[in-house]
Design a protein around this motif. Structure first.
Motif, PDB file in Angstrom:
ATOM      1  N   ALA A 100       0.906  -1.333  -0.069  1.00 48.46           N
ATOM      2  CA  ALA A 100       0.023   0.048  -0.217  1.00 48.46           C
ATOM      3  C   ALA A 100       0.897   1.296  -0.135  1.00 48.46           C
ATOM      4  O   ALA A 100       2.011   1.269   0.692  1.00 48.46           O
ATOM      5  CB  ALA A 100      -0.944   0.008   1.128  1.00 48.46           C
ATOM      6  N   THR A 101       0.357   2.134  -0.828  1.00 45.85           N
ATOM      7  CA  THR A 101       1.021   3.493  -0.687  1.00 45.85           C
ATOM      8  C   THR A 101      -0.037   4.527  -0.502  1.00 45.85           C
ATOM      9  O   THR A 101      -1.355   4.308  -0.630  1.00 45.85           O
ATOM     10  CB  THR A 101       1.555   3.807  -2.019  1.00 45.85           C
ATOM     11  N   THR A 104      -2.132   3.990  -3.730  1.00 44.59           N
ATOM     12  CA  THR A 104      -2.956   2.841  -3.603  1.00 44.59           C
ATOM     13  C   THR A 104      -3.014   2.353  -2.214  1.00 44.59           C
ATOM     14  O   THR A 104      -2.276   1.435  -1.803  1.00 44.59           O
ATOM     15  CB  THR A 104      -2.084   1.888  -4.644  1.00 44.59           C
ATOM     16  N   ARG A 106      -4.742   0.242  -0.869  1.00 41.88           N
ATOM     17  CA  ARG A 106      -5.044  -1.239  -0.453  1.00 41.88           C
ATOM     18  C   ARG A 106      -3.899  -2.060  -1.206  1.00 41.88           C
ATOM     19  O   ARG A 106      -4.014  -3.086  -0.909  1.00 41.88           O
ATOM     20  CB  ARG A 106      -6.240  -1.445  -0.829  1.00 41.88           C
ATOM     21  N   ILE A 108      -1.462  -3.525  -4.418  1.00 40.07           N
ATOM     22  CA  ILE A 108      -1.883  -4.023  -5.714  1.00 40.07           C
ATOM     23  C   ILE A 108      -1.302  -5.337  -5.510  1.00 40.07           C
ATOM     24  O   ILE A 108      -0.465  -5.783  -5.331  1.00 40.07           O
ATOM     25  CB  ILE A 108      -1.355  -3.134  -6.897  1.00 40.07           C
TER      26      ILE A 108
END
Length: 150
Positions: A100-101, A104, A106, A108
């Motif tokens: 997670a970032t 994003t 959740r 990828i």
């Protein structure tokens, strides 16, 4: 080396040799192409051709079909006698998980099964290889079912 040919230190790849097939049959006729392995590679850094270089030079086990870091004679034997596609490099990303970032939250995760031509080479020419590796490939998220290829 990077894309400019400059040697780069500090590249790391975790390798797990899953299964090996002995192919000393009529098609092999000599040592070139007489064995093959399924290897799980997890690059810890992102360098140019990192996995290909580590397998070819650090381990001494180049990837089938790799015309840059591989063995021309072995690749020719696999194309002529075992149906490997002309432009095939037997390297495939079956699964990737990115953390997670802020962009994003959740993370990828994506997966893609082995292409049919690679699966057919394994099943038709190295059936024991799939029998020996199916459970591990399933455990690692590379197969949808542990008996998918048997």
């Amino acid at each position: 080396k990077d894309e400019n040919g400059k040697t780069i230190d500090g590249s790391f790849t975790d390798l797990r040799f899953v299964a090996t097939a002995d192919l000393s049959d009529d098609a092999a006729q000599d040592a070139a192409g007489a064995s093959a392995c399924i290897v799980l590679a997890r690059p810890k850094t992102g360098r140019w051709h990192q996995v290909r270089q580590h397998l070819a030079y650090a381990v001494g086990h180049p990837i089938l079909g790799d015309s840059t870091h591989g063995l021309s004679r072995t690749n020719r034997i696999w194309r002529e006698r075992r149906g490997m596609l002309k432009e095939r490099v037997c390297l495939h990303l079956t699964r990737i998980v990115l953390p997670a970032t802020k962009f994003t939250p959740r993370g990828i995760e994506a997966s893609c099964p082995l292409p049919n031509d690679m699966m057919n080479m394994i099943v038709n020419h190295m059936p024991a290889l799939m029998e020996d590796s199916g459970a591990i490939l399933f455990e690692e998220g590379c197969l949808a079912h542990p008996d998918a290829c048997i």
